[in-house]
Design a protein around this motif. Structure first.
Motif, PDB file in Angstrom:
ATOM      1  N   ASP A  95       0.854  -1.177   0.000  1.00  0.00           N
ATOM      2  CA  ASP A  95       0.000   0.000   0.000  1.00  0.00           C
ATOM      3  C   ASP A  95       0.892   1.230   0.000  1.00  0.00           C
ATOM      4  N   VAL A 113      -1.357  11.869  -8.462  1.00  0.00           N
ATOM      5  CA  VAL A 113      -2.287  10.883  -7.890  1.00  0.00           C
ATOM      6  C   VAL A 113      -3.311  10.468  -8.934  1.00  0.00           C
ATOM      7  N   PHE A 116      -1.941   7.706 -11.512  1.00  0.00           N
ATOM      8  CA  PHE A 116      -1.850   6.282 -11.199  1.00  0.00           C
ATOM      9  C   PHE A 116      -3.111   5.725 -10.539  1.00  0.00           C
ATOM     10  N   THR A 117      -4.097   6.595 -10.307  1.00  0.00           N
ATOM     11  CA  THR A 117      -5.409   6.110  -9.872  1.00  0.00           C
ATOM     12  C   THR A 117      -6.393   6.469 -10.964  1.00  0.00           C
ATOM     13  N   GLU A 118      -7.564   5.947 -10.866  1.00  0.00           N
ATOM     14  CA  GLU A 118      -8.584   6.253 -11.868  1.00  0.00           C
ATOM     15  C   GLU A 118      -9.607   7.218 -11.290  1.00  0.00           C
ATOM     16  N   LYS A 136      -2.894   4.213  -2.923  1.00  0.00           N
ATOM     17  CA  LYS A 136      -2.956   3.049  -3.814  1.00  0.00           C
ATOM     18  C   LYS A 136      -2.772   1.805  -2.955  1.00  0.00           C
ATOM     19  N   LYS A 137      -3.680   0.833  -3.090  1.00  0.00           N
ATOM     20  CA  LYS A 137      -3.634  -0.384  -2.283  1.00  0.00           C
ATOM     21  C   LYS A 137      -3.338  -1.596  -3.148  1.00  0.00           C
ATOM     22  N   VAL A 139      -0.596  -3.065  -4.554  1.00  0.00           N
ATOM     23  CA  VAL A 139       0.223  -3.017  -5.766  1.00  0.00           C
ATOM     24  C   VAL A 139       1.512  -3.802  -5.546  1.00  0.00           C
ATOM     25  N   GLU A 143       5.854  -1.433  -8.519  1.00  0.00           N
ATOM     26  CA  GLU A 143       4.914  -0.355  -8.790  1.00  0.00           C
ATOM     27  C   GLU A 143       4.841   0.603  -7.601  1.00  0.00           C
ATOM     28  N   ILE A 147       5.727   4.613  -7.755  1.00  0.00           N
ATOM     29  CA  ILE A 147       4.792   5.654  -7.328  1.00  0.00           C
ATOM     30  C   ILE A 147       5.427   6.503  -6.228  1.00  0.00           C
ATOM     31  N   SER A 160       5.512   3.010   1.958  1.00  0.00           N
ATOM     32  CA  SER A 160       4.843   1.866   1.348  1.00  0.00           C
ATOM     33  C   SER A 160       4.931   0.690   2.314  1.00  0.00           C
TER      34      SER A 160
END
Length: 161
Positions: A95, A113, A116-118, A136-137, A139, A143, A147, A160
């Motif tokens: 994460d 942000v 790499f996120t939607e 982000k969780k 990954v 990756e 990030i 992370s």
């Protein structure tokens, strides 16, 4: 070790009836045969919880370390050879957590942000403003590192886990 479902194994047999299974001759003494029949009948009369408890007790008596352990391992364990513990599995899912960021770089952090996120602009802005927050969780390690490097280059503090 791969577990094979019992249903798959039964389909491979020519017939699922007990008569189709290969048989080994029982010992010749009548007392042994009656003793085994008595034990089998008692085991069949147990309810589900009792059978579970019995299976655990039986594994403990045979010095098996886990339900999937093979009987050959119990022979090695009883002879004094103790198998080495498996190395701890490496963590595969990470994460990425945004701890804090430079106020001057807020817009750049929001854009990164979003990359790499939607998330949309408003959602990314709300997410960044909630710091510290996981951005982000689940990954991969590579990756997560990528990030983290991008965000650190913008002046953010990232961890992370």
């Amino acid at each position: 070790m791969t577990k094979i479902p019992l249903k798959s194994v039964l389909r491979l047999l020519p017939s699922s009836s007990p008569a189709a299974l290969p048989r080994r001759r029982l010992s010749t003494t009548a007392t042994t045969t009656s003793k085994l029949e008595r034990i089998a009948n008692e085991l069949l009369s147990l309810n589900k919880l009792e059978r579970h408890d019995y299976s655990i007790l039986f594994r403990l008596k045979l010095n098996l370390s886990s339900p999937s352990a093979a009987p050959s391992l119990s022979a090695a364990a009883s002879s004094g050879a103790v198998p080495k513990e498996e190395a701890k599995a490496e963590k595969t899912a990470f994460d990425v957590k945004l701890e804090k960021f430079d106020a001057a770089a807020k817009i750049k952090v929001i854009k990164e942000v979003r990359s790499f996120t939607e998330l949309g602009l408003k959602e990314a802005k709300d997410l960044v403003e909630k710091t510290p927050v996981v951005v982000k969780k689940g990954v991969s390690k590579e990756e997560a590192e990528a990030i983290a490097e991008k965000l650190k280059a913008l002046g953010a503090t990232v961890s992370s886990n």
